[in-house]
Design an enzyme around this catalytic site. Structure first.
Site, PDB file in Angstrom:
ATOM      1  N   GLU A  87     -39.855 -11.099 -33.747  1.00  9.99           N
ATOM      2  CA  GLU A  87     -39.586  -9.483 -33.847  1.00  9.99           C
ATOM      3  C   GLU A  87     -38.851  -9.683 -35.053  1.00  9.99           C
ATOM      4  O   GLU A  87     -38.069 -10.377 -35.471  1.00  9.99           O
ATOM      5  CB  GLU A  87     -38.942  -8.969 -32.428  1.00  9.99           C
ATOM      6  CG  GLU A  87     -39.499  -8.755 -31.322  1.00  9.99           C
ATOM      7  CD  GLU A  87     -38.728  -8.405 -30.155  1.00  9.99           C
ATOM      8  OE1 GLU A  87     -38.799  -7.016 -29.909  1.00  9.99           O
ATOM      9  OE2 GLU A  87     -37.729  -8.893 -29.705  1.00  9.99           O
ATOM     10  N   GLU A 140     -41.243 -12.133 -20.394  1.00 10.65           N
ATOM     11  CA  GLU A 140     -41.542 -11.722 -21.740  1.00 10.65           C
ATOM     12  C   GLU A 140     -41.335 -12.733 -22.422  1.00 10.65           C
ATOM     13  O   GLU A 140     -40.156 -13.330 -22.494  1.00 10.65           O
ATOM     14  CB  GLU A 140     -41.161 -10.069 -21.960  1.00 10.65           C
ATOM     15  CG  GLU A 140     -41.499  -9.925 -23.422  1.00 10.65           C
ATOM     16  CD  GLU A 140     -40.942  -8.463 -23.577  1.00 10.65           C
ATOM     17  OE1 GLU A 140     -40.435  -8.388 -24.896  1.00 10.65           O
ATOM     18  OE2 GLU A 140     -40.654  -7.689 -22.905  1.00 10.65           O
TER      19      GLU A 140
END
Length: 349
Positions: free
Chosen positions: A240, A235
């Site tokens: 974020e 990932e």
């Protein structure tokens, strides 16, 4: 006696007018203004936002630069370099000044774009120029609730109230509403089985949502996740942001040994992440993975054949609410939107 008076008057008048002439001459001789003023702006092609300004003029002894964004700089030789922190169109102005204080001005316009591709055309892009639902040939949806492995609070939908293209941007909106047993709704769109990526530079220009409990993400997942369950599939979190920690942007890689809170990550501060657009980037090669904002790399990981980052990945855009990272939701929260101006991919291998 009369002639004497006339002569005296003429002499006094001559002195008066001579004095006035000298006085007027002094007021009029402010000095020669700078002549032949020229201004050039050379925008760096490395996506850094740097611009080299060069101003030249005859009779000039100093230059003041109005950089078009509220900033000013002075120079004695007419040369400065300035780094812009936001993309856009700018008009800079230089005022040249002579030794006597006379001035002349000139402007120049230019564009700032945070790409490190030297102006190359992307091999693939999604510009979000067609109003309506996201392009079905590129985007699919993850739907439903269930916490998504992170104890998230939202229910993901494909409704236009949660995800829509309008006015040149994609808008993903998290809303406070009771829906299918959840207290919040949002959207999570994916390019799975439609558009995959491997090695190159991926750029996403976005403006992030604000509000305690919001957790927007721009990230990628290994396409083989069904046969190599996470974290074995790999990932890459390009961006974020947690509304409870405003303007603190994270970039993280997850893989075996680095799952959950043990991700291989870095962080940077983006002063206006929720009020202005910024370019979130991933430079990805067989040897290196770099995560950046506006061309400024803030996390680098060495890649090699032992890691899962040497296969096809697909892109995910979502806004979560609460959860393990998002934290407590502000009771006053009603809605917040992540806007995406474009996604561009420059393949290198």
């Amino acid at each position: 006696m009369k002639n004497l008076r006339i002569s005296l008057f003429i002499m006094l008048a001559s002195v008066f007018f001579a004095a006035c002439g000298k006085k007027n001459e002094g007021l009029g001789s402010v000095g020669t203004p700078p002549k032949g003023l020229d201004l050039k702006a050379r925008v760096a092609t490395d996506g850094s936002g740097s611009v080299a300004f060069t101003a030249t003029a005859t009779n000039a002894v100093s230059y003041e630069f109005d950089l078009g964004n509220g900033s000013f700089q002075n120079s004695s030789n007419g040369s400065i370099t300035y780094k812009y922190l936001a993309e856009g169109s700018y008009t800079a102005k230089v005022t040249a000044k002579s030794s006597t204080g006379s001035t002349a001005s000139k402007t120049v316009s230019f564009n700032i774009s945070f790409t490190s591709t030297g102006g190359n055309t992307p091999t693939w892009s999604e510009e979000f120029n067609t109003d309506g639902a996201p392009n079905a040939s590129v985007w699919g949806y993850n739907l439903g609730a269930g916490g998504w492995g992170n104890n998230e609070l939202e229910y993901y939908t494909d409704r236009a109230t949660n995800v829509v293209v309008s006015g040149g941007t994609l808008k993903i909106t998290a809303k406070k509403e009771d829906y299918m047993g959840s207290a919040y709704t949002s959207a999570r769109i994916v390019t799975e089985n439609k558009q995959v990526f491997k090695y190159g530079r991926l750029e996403i220009k976005a403006k992030l949502p604000a509000g305690g409990g919001t957790w927007p993400a721009i990230w990628m997942l290994g396409s083989n996740y069904a046969t190599s369950p996470w974290p074995a599939c790999g990932e890459m979190d390009i961006m974020e942001h947690v509304g409870n920690n405003l303007n603190h942007v994270l970039g993280t890689l997850h893989y075996p040994g680095h799952s959950g809170g043990n991700g291989n990550g870095g962080a940077t501060t983006v002063a206006n992440a929720t009020t202005e657009f910024h370019v979130y980037g991933l430079d990805w090669s067989p040897t290196t993975i770099k995560i950046s904002v506006d061309g400024n790399v803030f996390h680098t990981v060495a890649n090699d054949g032992t890691l899962p980052f040497n296969q096809n990945f697909f892109l995910i855009l979502n806004v979560a609410m609460g959860g393990n990272l998002g934290g407590a939701v502000d009771p006053a929260f009603s809605s917040a939107t992540m806007e995406v101006d474009y996604v561009r991919f420059y393949k290198t291998n």
